[in-house]
Motif scaffolding. Structure first.
Motif: not given
Ligand code: UT7
Length: 326
Positions: A137-145
C-alpha cells in the motif's frame, strides 16, 4: 481491474555537494575535450560527483527521506522499497535492503532492479503492479547512482556524459479507477538483449574478466534512442486513448538534450513543457527521472491533476514509458 491506483504522493532528490564543470574536465591533461563540444553535442554543463565513501545507499536514503516528508508519510507506512541502480553498494545485500535498514523500516520487503538508465521506469511499473494487486500500500521507488565509480576517466566519449545523484517517489495506494483519477495509469516496458554490447559495464561480481568500467558506442545508442523512445511514447498514448497534445509534462530520461528535444517535438510540446536537468546533472542514469520529478513538483511546475509522461532508454537495451496523473 483493481480499485487501487498508485498515487505519487511525494518526490525527493539528492545531489552530492561536489559539482564538476566541463571546463574542469577540459583542463585535464590528455582528455582533449572542451566545454563547447560537450554543450553542443549533449547540452551538459556540469555534473555532481559523490564524495569518497559516499555510496548509492547514502544518496538514496536522502532522496527517500525527502519523498516521505513531502508525502507526509512515516517510515511505518512503507511496505516495499524498490531501488533502481547499476552502481549498488555491493552485489548483496541489495542497495534497497541497505536503504530499508538506514530508514529503520522493519516490515515488508526490498529489492534492486537492474535495467540501467530505464531502471526507474521499470521499478515504477513493478511498484504499480504491487499496489494494484494489493501486495503493498506504500512503496518507495528510488533511483540512485554513483556512475563516477564505473567511468573510464580517460575516455572522453563517455566520462563527460554522466553524473551522480538520487531521486525517489513515495507511492500510496488510493481508491479510484474513474477517468481523471490520480495515480499511475500505465507502464510499457521493453528490452532487446541482442544489443547488449553497445552499452555495458565490462565485467562484474560474477565475471572472470573485464575492467568493471562503462563502455558505450554512443552513436549506435543514439539511433536506437530516437526510434525506440518515439515508438514507446506512441504505444503509451494509444493504450490510454490519448493524442499527442494531451500530455501536460514530459519528464524524459536525461541523457542528451538532442534526444530530449526530439521527444518534445514528437509530442508537439514546447520545451517549456519538458523538464530538463541534463545541463546541471548530466546523465544520472536511473536517478535522472526522479530527480527531474522532484525539481518540477517542488518548484510548482507539475501540479495536482497534471498528466505526466516519463520515458527512458538504457543498457540492455532496455526502454520504457510510464504515464501518471499527479
Ligand atoms: O543513458 C543511456 C542512453 N545513452 C544515450 O542516450 C547516449 C546516446 N548518445 C549520445 O548522446 C551521443 O552519441 C554522444 C554525445 C555520446 C556523442 O555524440 P555524437 O554526435 O554521436 O558524436 P560521435 O560519437 O559521433 O563523435 C564525433 C566526434 C568524434 O571525432 P571524429 O571521429 O569525428 O574525429 C569523437 O572522437 O567527436 C569526438 N568526441 C569528442 N570530442 C571532444 C567524442 N567525445 C568527445 C569529447 N570532446 N568529449
Amino acid at each position: 481491474m483493481s480499485a487501487y491506483r498508485a498515487v505519487i504522493a511525494g518526490t525527493g532528490g539528492y545531489l552530492p555537494e561536489r559539482s564538476l564543470t566541463n571546463d574542469e574536465l577540459a583542463a585535464w591533461k590528455g582528455l582533449e575535450t572542451s566545454d563547447a563540444w560537450i554543450i553542443e553535442r549533449t547540452g551538459i554543463r556540469r555534473r555532481h560527483i559523490a564524495a569518497d565513501g559516499e555510496t548509492a545507499s547514502d544518496l538514496g536514503v536522502k532522496a527517500a527521506l525527502a519523498a516521505l516528508a513531502q508525502a507526509g508519510a512515516e517510515a511505518g507506512e512503507v511496505d516495499a522499497i524498490l531501488v533502481a541502480t547499476s552502481t549498488p553498494d555491493s552485489a548483496f545485500p541489495a542497495t534497497a535492503v541497505r536503504i530499508q535498514g538506514k530508514l529503520g523500516v522493519t516490515k515488508g520487503f526490498a529489492f534492486d532492479v537492474a535495467a540501467a538508465c530505464t531502471g526507474f521506469v521499470y521499478a515504477l511499473g513493478l511498484a504499480d503492479a504491487l499496489v494494484r494487486t494489493g501486495q503493498a500500500r506504500g512503496v518507495l521507488v528510488i533511483g540512485t547512482e554513483v556512475y563516477s565509480r564505473i567511468l573510464d576517466w580517460t575516455d572522453r566519449g563517455t566520462c563527460v556524459l554522466f553524473g551522480d545523484g538520487a531521486g525517489a517517489v513515495f507511492l500510496r495506494a488510493e481508491k479510484g479507477d474513474a477517468a481523471g483519477s490520480r495515480g499511475i495509469l500505465s507502464s510499457h516496458l521493453h528490452s532487446d538483449g541482442r544489443h547488449g554490447d553497445i552499452l555495458q559495464i565490462e565485467g562484474g561480481a560474477g565475471s572472470t574478466g573485464g575492467t568493471g568500467l562503462l563502455r558505450m558506442a554512443g552513436r549506435e545508442v543514439f539511433k536506437h534512442a530516437v526510434t525506440k523512445l518515439a515508438a514507446v511514447v506512441d504505444e503509451t498514448l494509444a493504450a490510454n486513448g490519448l493524442g499527442h497534445g494531451d500530455v501536460n509534462w514530459l519528464v524524459p530520461h536525461q541523457a542528451n538534450i538532442r534526444i530530449i528535444e526530439a521527444m518534445g517535438k514528437k509530442l508537439h510540446m514546447s520545451m517549456d513543457r519538458v523538464v530538463v536537468t541534463v545541463d546541471r546533472h548530466a546523465n544520472t542514469s536511473a536517478a535522472s527521472i526522479p530527480l527531474a520529478l522532484a525539481e518540477a513538483t517542488r518548484d510548482g511546475r507539475i501540479g495536482r491533476g497534471d498528466l505526466v509522461l516519463m520515458e527512458a532508454i538504457g543498457g540492455g537495451l532496455t526502454w520504457g514509458a510510464t504515464l501518471a496523473r499527479f
